[in-house]
Enzyme design. Structure first.
Site, PDB file in Angstrom:
ATOM      1  N   SER A  45       0.770 -23.724 -24.052  1.00 33.63           N
ATOM      2  CA  SER A  45       0.767 -22.844 -25.230  1.00 33.63           C
ATOM      3  C   SER A  45       2.005 -23.095 -26.080  1.00 33.63           C
ATOM      4  O   SER A  45       3.127 -23.100 -25.564  1.00 33.63           O
ATOM      5  CB  SER A  45       0.747 -21.379 -24.797  1.00 33.63           C
ATOM      6  OG  SER A  45      -0.451 -21.098 -24.123  1.00 33.63           O
ATOM      7  N   ALA A  68       5.909 -17.064 -13.737  1.00 30.66           N
ATOM      8  CA  ALA A  68       6.350 -16.320 -14.919  1.00 30.66           C
ATOM      9  C   ALA A  68       7.245 -17.294 -15.674  1.00 30.66           C
ATOM     10  O   ALA A  68       8.469 -17.237 -15.590  1.00 30.66           O
ATOM     11  CB  ALA A  68       7.096 -15.060 -14.535  1.00 30.66           C
ATOM     12  N   MET A  69       6.595 -18.232 -16.358  1.00 32.92           N
ATOM     13  CA  MET A  69       7.338 -19.239 -17.115  1.00 32.92           C
ATOM     14  C   MET A  69       7.942 -18.604 -18.373  1.00 32.92           C
ATOM     15  O   MET A  69       9.033 -18.966 -18.802  1.00 32.92           O
ATOM     16  CB  MET A  69       6.419 -20.387 -17.541  1.00 32.92           C
ATOM     17  CG  MET A  69       5.592 -21.029 -16.430  1.00 32.92           C
ATOM     18  SD  MET A  69       6.578 -21.768 -15.143  1.00 32.92           S
ATOM     19  CE  MET A  69       7.335 -23.098 -16.030  1.00 32.92           C
ATOM     20  N   CYS A 125      -1.374 -13.916 -21.972  1.00 34.71           N
ATOM     21  CA  CYS A 125      -0.360 -14.152 -20.929  1.00 34.71           C
ATOM     22  C   CYS A 125      -0.003 -12.810 -20.291  1.00 34.71           C
ATOM     23  O   CYS A 125       0.299 -11.852 -21.001  1.00 34.71           O
ATOM     24  CB  CYS A 125       0.878 -14.825 -21.527  1.00 34.71           C
ATOM     25  SG  CYS A 125       2.115 -15.127 -20.269  1.00 34.71           S
ATOM     26  N   ILE A 186     -10.729 -17.052 -17.120  1.00 29.03           N
ATOM     27  CA  ILE A 186      -9.728 -16.039 -17.381  1.00 29.03           C
ATOM     28  C   ILE A 186      -8.308 -16.628 -17.352  1.00 29.03           C
ATOM     29  O   ILE A 186      -8.096 -17.681 -16.749  1.00 29.03           O
ATOM     30  CB  ILE A 186      -9.803 -14.923 -16.301  1.00 29.03           C
ATOM     31  CG1 ILE A 186      -9.646 -15.506 -14.899  1.00 29.03           C
ATOM     32  CG2 ILE A 186     -11.025 -14.077 -16.434  1.00 29.03           C
ATOM     33  CD1 ILE A 186      -9.546 -14.512 -13.760  1.00 29.03           C
ATOM     34  N   ASN A 187      -7.369 -15.915 -17.971  1.00 30.32           N
ATOM     35  CA  ASN A 187      -5.950 -16.236 -17.765  1.00 30.32           C
ATOM     36  C   ASN A 187      -5.562 -15.706 -16.374  1.00 30.32           C
ATOM     37  O   ASN A 187      -6.415 -15.219 -15.629  1.00 30.32           O
ATOM     38  CB  ASN A 187      -5.108 -15.594 -18.890  1.00 30.32           C
ATOM     39  CG  ASN A 187      -3.805 -16.341 -19.133  1.00 30.32           C
ATOM     40  OD1 ASN A 187      -3.135 -16.763 -18.178  1.00 30.32           O
ATOM     41  ND2 ASN A 187      -3.441 -16.528 -20.383  1.00 30.32           N
ATOM     42  N   GLY A 212      -5.033 -20.059  -8.977  1.00 31.51           N
ATOM     43  CA  GLY A 212      -5.434 -20.744  -7.737  1.00 31.51           C
ATOM     44  C   GLY A 212      -6.621 -20.063  -7.076  1.00 31.51           C
ATOM     45  O   GLY A 212      -7.150 -19.065  -7.584  1.00 31.51           O
ATOM     46  N   GLY A 260      -6.653 -26.047 -13.553  1.00 29.64           N
ATOM     47  CA  GLY A 260      -5.206 -26.024 -13.786  1.00 29.64           C
ATOM     48  C   GLY A 260      -4.480 -26.166 -12.473  1.00 29.64           C
ATOM     49  O   GLY A 260      -4.093 -27.267 -12.050  1.00 29.64           O
TER      50      GLY A 260
HETATM   51  O1  RRO Z   1       4.120 -19.320 -19.857  1.00 32.64           O
HETATM   52  C1  RRO Z   1       3.690 -18.509 -19.002  1.00 32.64           C
HETATM   53  O2  RRO Z   1       4.445 -17.834 -18.276  1.00 32.64           O
HETATM   54  C2  RRO Z   1       2.238 -18.264 -18.835  1.00 32.64           C
HETATM   55  C3  RRO Z   1       1.338 -18.205 -19.879  1.00 32.64           C
HETATM   56 BR1  RRO Z   1       1.809 -18.608 -21.617  1.00 32.64          BR
HETATM   57  C4  RRO Z   1      -0.015 -17.843 -19.635  1.00 32.64           C
HETATM   58  O3  RRO Z   1      -0.869 -17.762 -20.529  1.00 32.64           O
HETATM   59  N1  RRO Z   1      -0.353 -17.564 -18.350  1.00 32.64           N
HETATM   60  C5  RRO Z   1       0.522 -17.628 -17.343  1.00 32.64           C
HETATM   61  O4  RRO Z   1       0.154 -17.359 -16.196  1.00 32.64           O
HETATM   62  N2  RRO Z   1       1.822 -17.991 -17.587  1.00 32.64           N
END
Ligand code: RRO
Length: 303
Positions: A45, A68-69, A125, A186-187, A212, A260
């Site tokens: 993203s 949690a990026m 997210c 889904i996300n 996962g 993913g």
């Molecule tokens: O970057 C993230 O922490 C992240 C995003 Br943008 C998302 O859509 N889903 C996710 O699990 N992590």
């Protein structure tokens, strides 16, 4: 046998790289298409520059990963220049974009449109504020409507499972009504892990998104429920690691699937092995193509 038409885009097979995994650079996107054998790829993203959350940002848990990026990205202009322009439309590339409101989404969509074949709106997210858009039907409506006016290429709206089941359908319908060409579902699932020795949450952000195999049944339920009330295609994603998982998503109502975390579970060639398995399954069942599988699990309730 595996070729599909997704919103007017021709894919050699129905497997797509999910956003956030390997989609961080042009060279990795290219590798997933060639060596990996994916039918299309979705970028990480991108939107306004963000450094993301401090470490730890990822932890392996039972049957999945918690992340949690925090939407780390170099900014959409930089990403286009460094990663998309060198790729020069090498294969079906879909851009995942985010923004803080509908204008920012529309601006980002306009900027990236010349470099990709479709846009996936990340309104979902689970652990950043902008992800709350996708928990609200009217905010989702505003974003889809603004982006639809801004670009001509297909737009997919990626939904969150972190809402009540009836709201998931309302939000998806809102997106469809405003012209979304497909729904991605889904996300990740909002979740948490705690270190029993230091007695604190493991992720620096405390909460994260679970992906996962652990979330596959949740994703199957979401796709199945959405398929009962939408007219647009659904792209299924969540916990796919085998061809059997992919078939399950088609039966639930998905027209294509994304992988993913499965890459971390297996390897980059997972797309090829999933495709081989789907092909053998179609032959065994006497089906001509993937569309023969789509929504078949609904047939006892919908004659
Ligand atoms: O970057 C993230 O922490 C992240 C995003 Br943008 C998302 O859509 N889903 C996710 O699990 N992590």
């Amino acid at each position: 046998m595996l070729e599909i038409d997704l919103c007017g885009i021709q894919l050699k097979n129905p497997t797509i790289l999910a956003s956030g995994v390997l989609g961080i650079s042009g060279s990795l996107l290219s590798r997933v298409l060639t060596e990996g054998g994916a039918g299309a790829v979705v970028t990480k993203s991108v939107g306004p520059v963000r450094t993301g959350f401090p470490n730890p940002t990822v932890v392996e848990v039972e049957a999945g990963f918690l992340n949690a990026m925090g939407l780390p990205n170099p900014g959409i202009e930089e990403f286009i220049k460094e990663d998309l322009i060198p790729l020069a439309n090498k294969g079906p590339i879909f851009a995942s974009i985010f923004g803080s409101d509908s204008e920012e989404f529309a601006r980002n969509a306009r900027l990236i449109e010349p470099h990709v074949q479709a846009i996936e709106l990340n309104v979902s997210c689970p652990h950043v504020q902008v992800g709350q858009i996708g928990q609200d039907a009217s905010l989702t409506k505003e974003v889809v409507s603004a982006v639809k006016k801004a670009v001509k290429i297909p737009i997919f709206c990626k939904l969150t499972p972190n809402v009540a089941p009836q709201d998931l359908i309302k939000i998806a319908r809102a997106a469809q009504d405003e012209g979304a060409d497909a729904i991605t579902a889904i996300n990740t699932v909002r979740a948490m892990a705690i270190d029993i020795n230091i007695e604190k949450p493991i992720l620096a952000n405390r909460h994260g998104g679970l992906s996962g195999p652990a979330i596959k049944p949740i994703a199957i339920r979401a796709v199945y429920d959405l398929a009962t009330s939408l007219d647009i295609p659904i792209i299924g994603v969540g916990g796919i690691t085998t061809w059997e998982d992919a078939v399950e998503f088609f039966l639930a109502g998905a027209s294509a699937i994304q992988i993913g975390t499965g890459i971390a579970w297996k390897e980059i060639t997972i797309f090829k092995s999933v495709c081989e398995g789907i092909k053998h399954h179609l032959k065994r069942k006497g089906y001509a193509n993937v569309s023969d599988l789509i929504k078949r699990a609904h047939r006892s309730i919908k004659k």
